[in-house]
Every structure is written in structure tokens, then in C-alpha cells.
Write an enzyme that holds these catalytic residues in place. Structure first.
Site, PDB file in Angstrom:
ATOM      1  CG  HIS A   1       9.118   9.569 -17.244  1.00 46.36           C
ATOM      2  ND1 HIS A   1      10.391   9.391 -16.762  1.00 46.36           N
ATOM      3  CD2 HIS A   1       8.597   8.329 -17.459  1.00 46.36           C
ATOM      4  CE1 HIS A   1      10.639   8.091 -16.692  1.00 46.36           C
ATOM      5  NE2 HIS A   1       9.579   7.427 -17.100  1.00 46.36           N
TER       6      HIS A   1
ATOM      7  CG  ASP B   1       2.021   3.991 -19.605  1.00 41.90           C
ATOM      8  OD1 ASP B   1       2.194   2.902 -20.171  1.00 41.90           O
ATOM      9  OD2 ASP B   1       2.513   4.275 -18.496  1.00 41.90           O
TER      10      ASP B   1
END
Ligand code: CMC
Length: 441
Positions: free
Chosen positions: A310, A367
Site C-alpha cells: 500500500h 483487497d
């Protein structure tokens, strides 16, 4: 109006001149260099491809601390909201800035119910898309089409905006469910006034003329929680797109439609679909988690371990922690066991123990586990990113409104460093080499 405080200055020496740049501080102590006068004073622009170092706005909606793994909407921790609120309450919180009282909630639900239908002409659009159409493409084009049917959003009054907001929240759910029915080839199911937001969505998805859908409280709660996890995430790619499009005074539907397209990409919301595809492929081909991790590390291979890494989080994504819990609960409630979940957990353990992942601070992101939960609920893989969009919608709306009402209303218009040909003429080009101009051929 500016809300950040100037706490000190930083001095820039350049070309024999000195410039004092204000250092601003937000409410959580994060600091930013105010370079608004930089170009005017020095002729310089900043250079930050990917914008990893650029703060583009002041915002009071969402706070992320990527080092500590904190995510808050309007000051509330994501874990708190997921535990105690419904998705609709969180949507209200994001758009209005405070949690609704029971009467505000009822009025909001009533508006949502009133606006949940699609114009019948729009329903016909669904039959014209090819059968293999990706639901994200349908979602985006249907959302921009809403502006042709509901032009009162052109009005700027608070009332018109309130109606547009509930209309959009409510209709996106209907469009999402209809696009699934289109993909399945089943008759569409209209929204029902007696069902709450998530129950209604599940009913529109799974009710058929020969199979009455009974909302399952565990699944409904899990869906509420998953949508809450998606609801906002400050200046991510799709939100930045929504704000940038909105800055040109494009209408809300057009801005959200653009955001849906940005979310679709596999480095962003489309990652949830990729994660499931990777897990399923690996299971079918018998590839071990270790092999996948080795492949992700191989510089000669462009394979990435989707669902990992991320831009902001350099620790475990707080959304992934909650998603993992939801996923385990839903799977044990509905099917008791899913070998794909076992595989995902093994893969997570192998990646987290690997120096490549550790050095780069690559942890599971939102996700990684959400798709497994959606899959257990019966939602097909190509609908996963649609689920993300459904959840992200209130955040996009809140950010669009904030952009519209703040930042001095300036259009987003970044600069660049040009590196192309300096100057040439067509005549010189034609003289220098045999060249057939397309209009003369
Ligand atoms: N698998 C393997 N290596 C990775 C991964 C991954 N998933 N993510 C990052 N890296 C490596 C990357 O190769 C680079 O290595 P090096 O420094 O040796 O060149 C380093 O880690 C830094 O990566 P980056 O691409 O510069 O980081 P970024 O901040 O630009 O990108 C990201 C962030 C999320 C796009 C990236 O981590 C990624 O591609 N992850 C997989 C896609 C994914 O899961 N996206 C969902 C993000 S969370 C939900 C959302 O916001 O939409």
C-alpha cells in the site's frame, strides 16, 4: 479559508535568492510545506510523479496514519464504526459530518427508498450491453447516464444536492444488482421498500422467480461491515479523480463515473478481483504459496502479489484485519470450510515471513480478504470491484462536496517537466526524409 496552522518556516536557497516557505500543520500533527508561492517567486515547480509526496487539499473527512495502521472517518475508528454502525449510518456520517439521530436516519432511509428505482428507459440499456460486458464498465456508463435523466442536479441548492446524494447512493445499488442479473441472464428484481439497504441489495441479487431469497442476518451484517471498510480512504487514486473532475465544475454523476473507472484498475480496487483469480489459479495448478512469493520477488517477472502493499500503510492495513475476521465468520457460517481461505492464510504467512516483503513493508491490504468473503456470499468474482465501488460511493460524494465548497474553487491543473522535441516544422521534416502526409496519400 484555510484550517491548517502555520507552525514554522523552511528556507529554500535557489539561484542566489532565499525564500521562506510556511510549514503547515494539520489537526493530527502531520506537516506540509506550503509551496503555493513557489512558482511565482522562483519559477520552479515541484516534481513528484505518482504524487507520493504531495498534499493536494485540506480535508476533514478521513484520517489515515500509515505507520500506526489507523483509519478514521470523521474522527471515528474504522473498527468502531464496523462494529456499531450500519453502512447507511456511515454513509450519512461521511456526507454530513455527524452520525444521524433516529429521525434523521429515518428521513434518509425514506429518501433512499424513494429514489431506489431506475427510470424504465434506463432499464432497457442493460439489454444492449454484450453478455460478457464487465459490470464495472456498465456501472460507470450507467452512472454518467443518470445525469441525462435527473438534470435537477444542475441546481446548486442544498435540497437539490441532498436529493442527488440519496438518488446516487440508492440507484448505484440498483444498477449494481441489475448488472449482475444481466450477467446471469436472470430477470431483474426491483428494490423493496420493506428491506434495509444491504438486505435490499442481497434480495435484488439473489431472489429469483423460483427461489425466494431470505436475508441471512450474518451475511447482511458482514456486507454492512465490508461496505463500511470501503467507504472512504482520503486522497486515493479514484477519490483524487473524483475531486479533479469535480474541480472543473463537472456534475456529480460525471465525477463519480470517472472515479468508478479509476477504481477499476488492478492496482486500485480491481485488485480484489485479481487476488481471487491468483488464488484460484494457484490452487488449480498446484502452485505452492512459496512459489507465488518467489514469483512476486522475481525482477524478471512482472507478477505482483495482488492484495499486498500500500502507498500509505507501512504496517498491517486496519481494514484487512477487520476483513479477515469477517471473511472467517462468513465462511464458517455458510460453508464451514473453504480451502481457498486456508491457501490465502498460508500465503499471507509465507509473504510476511519473507525478507523481501518485510524490507518493503508489504502487508495484506483491504483487497486480500474481502474477495473471499464476497465469494462465500455467492457474489461472482467480476462483481468484486463493483462491491468496492458501492462501498466507496459515500466517500466520493463527501470528497466531491468538500472540493466544491473549499480550496477557493480552483481547477486542478498540475504542471509538468517537458522532455520532448524542442521545435520543428513540417516543411523541415518533409525536406529531411521521404514522408507521405496522410491527407495527400
Ligand atoms: N508484490 C510484489 N512486490 C511489490 C508489491 C506486491 N504486491 N507491492 C509493492 N511491491 C514492491 C515493488 O516492486 C517495489 O519494489 P522495489 O523497491 O524493489 O522496486 C516496492 O515494493 C515499492 O512498490 P511501489 O510499486 O513503488 O509502491 P507504490 O506505493 O507505488 O504502490 C501499490 C502501491 C498498492 C500499487 C502496490 O503495493 C501494488 O501494486 N500492490 C498490488 C496491487 C494491490 O493490491 N492494490 C490494492 C491497494 S489497497 C486498495 C486500494 O487502495 O485500492
Amino acid at each position: 479559508m484555510s484550517f491548517t496552522k502555520k507552525v514554522t518556516t523552511a528556507r529554500l536557497s535557489y539561484d542566489g535568492k532565499e525564500l521562506d516557505l510556511p510549514v503547515l500543520e494539520g489537526d493530527m500533527g502531520e506537516r506540509g510545506l506550503d509551496i503555493r508561492n513557489l512558482r511565482q517567486e522562483t519559477g520552479l515547480v515541484t516534481f513528484d510523479p505518482g504524487m507520493a509526496n504531495s498534499g493536494v487539499c485540506e480535508s476533514n473527512i478521513t484520517f489515515v496514519d500509515g505507520a500506526k495502521g489507523i483509519l478514521r472517518y470523521r474522527g471515528y475508528d474504522i473498527e468502531d464504526l464496523a462494529e456499531h454502525c450500519s453502512f447507511l449510518e456511515v454513509a450519512y456520517l461521511l456526507v454530513h459530518g455527524f452520525l444521524p439521530t433516529p429521525s434523521e436516519y429515518n428521513a434518509f432511509s425514506h429518501l433512499m427508498n424513494q429514489h431506489s428505482m431506475l427510470h424504465e428507459n434506463m432499464r432497457h440499456f442493460f439489454s444492449l450491453y454484450p453478455d460478457h460486458a464487465h459490470p464495472m464498465a456498465i456501472l460507470s456508463s450507467m452512472v454518467v447516464s443518470l445525469s441525462t435523466f435527473y438534470p435537477e442536479l444542475e441546481a446548486d441548492s442544498t435540497e437539490a444536492i441532498d436529493i442527488t446524494v440519496s438518488r446516487l447512493l440508492s440507484k448505484l445499488r440498483t444498477i449494481a444488482a441489475f448488472s449482475y442479473k444481466k450477467y446471469k441472464g436472470d430477470p431483474i428484481v426491483y428494490p423493496r421498500p420493506d428491506l434495509r439497504y444491504c438486505e435490499n441489495f442481497l434480495n435484488m441479487m439473489f431472489h429469483t422467480p423460483v427461489n425466494n431469497y431470505e436475508p441471512d442476518p450474518v451475511v447482511t451484517r458482514a456486507l454492512n461491515q465490508l461496505l463500511i471498510l470501503h467507504a472512504d480512504h482520503e486522497q486515493n487514486c479514484s477519490t483524487s479523480v473524483v475531486r479533479a473532475v469535480g474541480s472543473s465544475r463537472a456534475n456529480l454523476y460525471a465525477s463519480i463515473s470517472a472515479g468508478i473507472c479509476a477504481l477499476w484498475g488492478p492496482l486500485h480496487g480491481g485488485a480484489n478481483q485479481r487476488v481471487l483469480e491468483i488464488l484460484e489459479d494457484a490452487m488449480h495448478s498446484g502452485a505452492s504459496p512459496k512459489l507465488l512469493v518467489e514469483k512476486a520477488k522475481d525482477r524478471n517477472n512482472n507478477f505482483r502479489l495482488f492484495g499486498f502493499g500500500h502507498r500509505v500503510y507501512k504496517t498491517y492495513d486496519p481494514r484487512a484485519k477487520v476483513a479477515k475476521k469477517i471473511c472467517t465468520q462468513v465462511i464458517s457460517h455458510l460453508s464451514h470450510h473453504d480451502p481457498l481461505l486456508d491457501y490465502a492464510q498460508e500465503l499471507e504467512a509465507v509473504a510476511l515471513a519473507d525478507p523481501y516483503f518485510q524490507e518493503r513493508h508489504l502487508y495484506p491490504n483491504v483487497d486480500f480478504f474481502t474477495g473471499l468473503a464476497y465469494r462465500a456470499m455467492g457474489i461472482p468474482v467480476n462483481m468484486f470491484t463493483v462491491m468496492f465501488a458501492l462501498g466507496r460511493l459515500p466517500g466520493w460524494i463527501a470528497q466531491w462536496l468538500e472540493q466544491r465548497d473549499g480550496e477557493g474553487g480552483r481547477i486542478v491543473r498540475p504542471r509538468q517537466l517537458y522532455v520532448g522535441p524542442v521545435h520543428r516544422t513540417v516543411a523541415e521534416t518533409l525536406a529531411s526524409k521521404p514522408y507521405v502526409h496522410p491527407t495527400h496519400s
